[in-house]
Enzyme design. Structure first.
Site, PDB file in Angstrom:
ATOM      1  N   HIS A  84       0.823  -1.190   0.000  1.00  0.00           N
ATOM      2  CA  HIS A  84       0.000   0.000   0.000  1.00  0.00           C
ATOM      3  C   HIS A  84       0.866   1.252   0.000  1.00  0.00           C
ATOM      4  O   HIS A  84       2.078   1.197   0.195  1.00  0.00           O
ATOM      5  CB  HIS A  84      -0.931  -0.016   1.206  1.00  0.00           C
ATOM      6  CG  HIS A  84      -1.985  -1.079   1.138  1.00  0.00           C
ATOM      7  ND1 HIS A  84      -2.963  -1.216   2.093  1.00  0.00           N
ATOM      8  CD2 HIS A  84      -2.215  -2.065   0.231  1.00  0.00           C
ATOM      9  CE1 HIS A  84      -3.753  -2.234   1.783  1.00  0.00           C
ATOM     10  NE2 HIS A  84      -3.305  -2.771   0.664  1.00  0.00           N
TER      11      HIS A  84
ATOM     12  N   GLU B 218       0.870   3.972   2.082  1.00  0.00           N
ATOM     13  CA  GLU B 218       1.365   4.534   3.335  1.00  0.00           C
ATOM     14  C   GLU B 218       2.681   3.903   3.789  1.00  0.00           C
ATOM     15  O   GLU B 218       3.627   4.640   4.108  1.00  0.00           O
ATOM     16  CB  GLU B 218       0.304   4.394   4.441  1.00  0.00           C
ATOM     17  CG  GLU B 218      -0.981   5.137   4.160  1.00  0.00           C
ATOM     18  CD  GLU B 218      -2.043   4.271   3.525  1.00  0.00           C
ATOM     19  OE1 GLU B 218      -3.215   4.398   3.898  1.00  0.00           O
ATOM     20  OE2 GLU B 218      -1.672   3.444   2.645  1.00  0.00           O
TER      21      GLU B 218
ATOM     22  N   CYS C   5      -2.487  -0.676   7.536  1.00  0.00           N
ATOM     23  CA  CYS C   5      -1.657   0.517   7.388  1.00  0.00           C
ATOM     24  C   CYS C   5      -1.648   1.356   8.663  1.00  0.00           C
ATOM     25  O   CYS C   5      -0.668   2.068   8.930  1.00  0.00           O
ATOM     26  CB  CYS C   5      -2.154   1.354   6.211  1.00  0.00           C
ATOM     27  SG  CYS C   5      -1.781   0.600   4.608  1.00  0.00           S
TER      28      CYS C   5
ATOM     29  N   LEU D   4     -24.574  -1.488 -28.094  1.00  0.00           N
ATOM     30  CA  LEU D   4     -24.166  -1.750 -26.720  1.00  0.00           C
ATOM     31  C   LEU D   4     -24.020  -0.453 -25.938  1.00  0.00           C
ATOM     32  O   LEU D   4     -24.377  -0.389 -24.754  1.00  0.00           O
ATOM     33  CB  LEU D   4     -22.858  -2.544 -26.703  1.00  0.00           C
ATOM     34  CG  LEU D   4     -22.420  -3.075 -25.337  1.00  0.00           C
ATOM     35  CD1 LEU D   4     -23.504  -3.925 -24.695  1.00  0.00           C
ATOM     36  CD2 LEU D   4     -21.128  -3.883 -25.474  1.00  0.00           C
TER      37      LEU D   4
END
Length: 364
Positions: A52, A54, A86, A303
């Protein structure tokens, strides 16, 4: 916070199933040569979703993080997954203050991360950069809250609102600069969706073909109710660059599915709507269950219109070219006028790409 947002955005499309978070560690008691707070470390969620942001920013800062401020674009996680929480890294680093743009709606976090930090004596401020963070984390928020990816519909239209030549023949509508912008869009999405009609008519590649960025190509997803995807399709020639997933109906026989899976294609099945088409919302939920948070739809008029009428378009990128295709050309949205966008989307930004204009529209 602006720096944290910029760092996180760099990995959009690469971190699913996790959000592309950015983090910056700064000190206000030490200034840079320009008189700004000194940035000690920065980090972004790595490709594949870990590590991650952090812990990477804190590792860069080292011991200097003690007493510093951590800026992060999303509430730090507080649960054990493939990596430790974290919040544990933040507490261990001795951070004095955490500034987060927004909270995380994930039930495993949802304010718990902030509570743990506050209980540890860390000052927590929430809100700076919130609007930008909600855009950056729109995919994560949509997957958690609605159970489906954030959907961006891309369309290229002529000045007379057309997307193809008479007889449903493909047409080169926009120029090179606009097409380069589309490739960058693909690089920032987890998946690009198209229909089997587009594959059979145009034989697209759907990778990111900007120099040096092929590895940032998204998962290619084909909505193919009858499993008609041919073995000769260009999509299947570069599975080493990006995978191909096919979402089919419940009817096609197992032998047709086996022919694709033996080529390395993942086949999923969903039910049909009352009119016989694929259940698009169910298809999106399948993608979310596999970790997809940001889906870009590059498809033909049928679509594109189906996604729009189902209320599944969260954002649209409308490339408007100055040329005309003629009265008998194919409308950009089958059965709908282009001004149908105005029903629930608002133009929030415009860009020029050579002779073409890009309008970015989002839900009101």
């Amino acid at each position: 916070m602006g720096a944290a947002l910029a760092v996180g955005r760099h990995h959009l499309g690469q971190t699913w199933p996790n959000p592309a978070v950015g983090a910056v560690v700064a000190r206000f008691d030490r200034l840079s040569e320009h008189g700004n707070p000194l940035i000690l470390g920065h980090g972004a969620t790595a490709a594949g979703g870990r590590p991650h942001a952090e812990p990477q920013a804190l590792a860069q800062a080292g011991e200097a993080a003690r007493g510093a401020t951590l800026y992060v674009t999303l509430e730090p996680c507080s649960h054990h997954g493939r990596t430790p929480p974290c919040v544990d890294a933040v507490r261990a680093a001795g951070i004095a203050r955490v500034v987060a743009a927004i909270g995380d709606p994930d039930d495993r976090v949802a304010g718990r991360g902030f509570s743990i930090l506050r209980e540890a004596g860390i000052e927590v401020t929430v809100g700076p950069g919130a609007d930008e963070a909600r855009l950056a984390h729109a995919g994560h928020i949509s997957r958690v809250v609605r159970g489906r990816p954030h959907v961006m519909l891309k369309l290229a239209v002529s000045a007379d609102g057309k997307a193809g030549l008479e007889g449903r023949r493909p047409a080169a509508i926009t120029g090179e600069q606009a097409r380069a912008r589309v490739h960058m869009m693909r690089a920032t999405h987890d998946a690009v969706l198209t229909g089997i009609g587009t594959v059979l008519a145009d034989d697209p590649d759907l990778t990111c073909r900007l120099p040096g960025m092929d590895r940032r190509s998204p998962v290619r997803v084909v909505l193919d109710s009858q499993l008609r995807l041919p073995a000769t399709a260009r999509l299947l020639a570069n599975l080493d660059v990006a995978p191909v997933w096919v979402i089919a109906g419940e009817g096609p026989p197992a032998v047709a599915e086996r022919a694709l899976t033996e080529r390395g294609v993942e086949v999923m099945r969903v039910g049909a709507t009352p009119d016989g088409g694929l259940d698009l919302e169910a298809a999106l939920r399948l993608l979310a269950a596999r970790g997809i948070t940001r889906a870009m739809v590059e498809a033909g008029p049928r679509l594109a219109s189906a996604f729009f009428t189902a209320g599944l378009v969260d954002e649209a990128s409308l490339f408007e070219a100055p040329g005309l295709l003629g009265r008998n050309a194919v409308d950009a949205l089958e059965g709908l006028a282009l001004d149908a966008f105005d029903a629930y989307l608002t133009t929030v930004e415009t860009e020029r790409h050579g002779p073409d204009r890009l309008r970015i529209l989002r839900r009101r």
